[in-house]
Design an enzyme around this catalytic site. Structure first.
Site, PDB file in Angstrom:
ATOM      1  N   GLU A  92       0.857  -1.174   0.000  1.00 45.85           N
ATOM      2  CA  GLU A  92       0.000   0.000   0.000  1.00 45.85           C
ATOM      3  C   GLU A  92       0.897   1.228   0.000  1.00 45.85           C
ATOM      4  OE1 GLU A  92      -2.348  -3.269   1.779  1.00 45.85           O
ATOM      5  OE2 GLU A  92      -0.520  -2.350   2.546  1.00 45.85           O
ATOM      6  N   TYR A 116       7.704   2.357  -7.704  1.00 45.85           N
ATOM      7  CA  TYR A 116       7.079   1.032  -7.762  1.00 45.85           C
ATOM      8  C   TYR A 116       6.647   0.688  -9.187  1.00 45.85           C
ATOM      9  CZ  TYR A 116       6.928   1.864  -2.715  1.00 45.85           C
ATOM     10  OH  TYR A 116       7.255   2.156  -1.424  1.00 45.85           O
TER      11      TYR A 116
END
Length: 148
Positions: A107, A119
């Site tokens: 998250e 990411y």
């Protein structure tokens, strides 16, 4: 050439880890949370990143069967911008694969575009949202995932 070393986190690292944690997050974990993960949680794995002998970052991952879940990753604020986070994240991906994980999730704050870009660069995709995930301010978290 800068010397970067990753190794497993130990209880002796906790004071430095807590300094990095509190400098990095609005809702930092408590030392006892890290201590529990290091001493009691059989699913938890933590790597630290040392630059020329100084601890500058860490990353935690819980691995349960084939699923890896990043718990937290942080680099000292003054050491950011040199791809150290990417280097550390790559090492955690390697560790996750060695431990049998075939997928990884995490998250990330909806407002943390720098982390999201990192990411995405490493292959993770946004697959969901957790509304009001962060208790301190009610910000949503984006769920990101990748097949390893």
């Amino acid at each position: 050439m800068v010397e970067l070393v990753t190794r497993r986190m130990t209880v002796e690292d906790l004071d430095e880890i807590f300094e990095i944690e509190t400098a990095s997050f609005r809702s930092p974990w408590k030392k006892k949370d890290f201590f529990f993960d290091l001493t009691e949680n059989l699913f938890s794995h933590y790597l630290v990143l040392e630059k020329e002998g100084r601890l500058i970052g860490y990353c935690g991952v819980w691995i349960v069967l084939e699923s890896a879940q990043i718990t937290n990753i942080a680099i000292l604020p003054e050491e950011r911008g040199h791809n150290y986070g990417e280097f550390l994240f790559d090492k955690v991906l390697e560790l996750s694969k060695r431990e049998g994980a075939t997928e990884l999730t995490l998250e990330v704050r909806e407002s943390n575009l720098v982390a999201q870009n990192l990411y995405e660069k490493l292959g993770l995709k946004i697959v969901g949202r957790r509304e009001k995930y962060y208790k301190n301010d009610g910000e949503d978290a984006l769920v990101m995932w990748v097949k390893l």
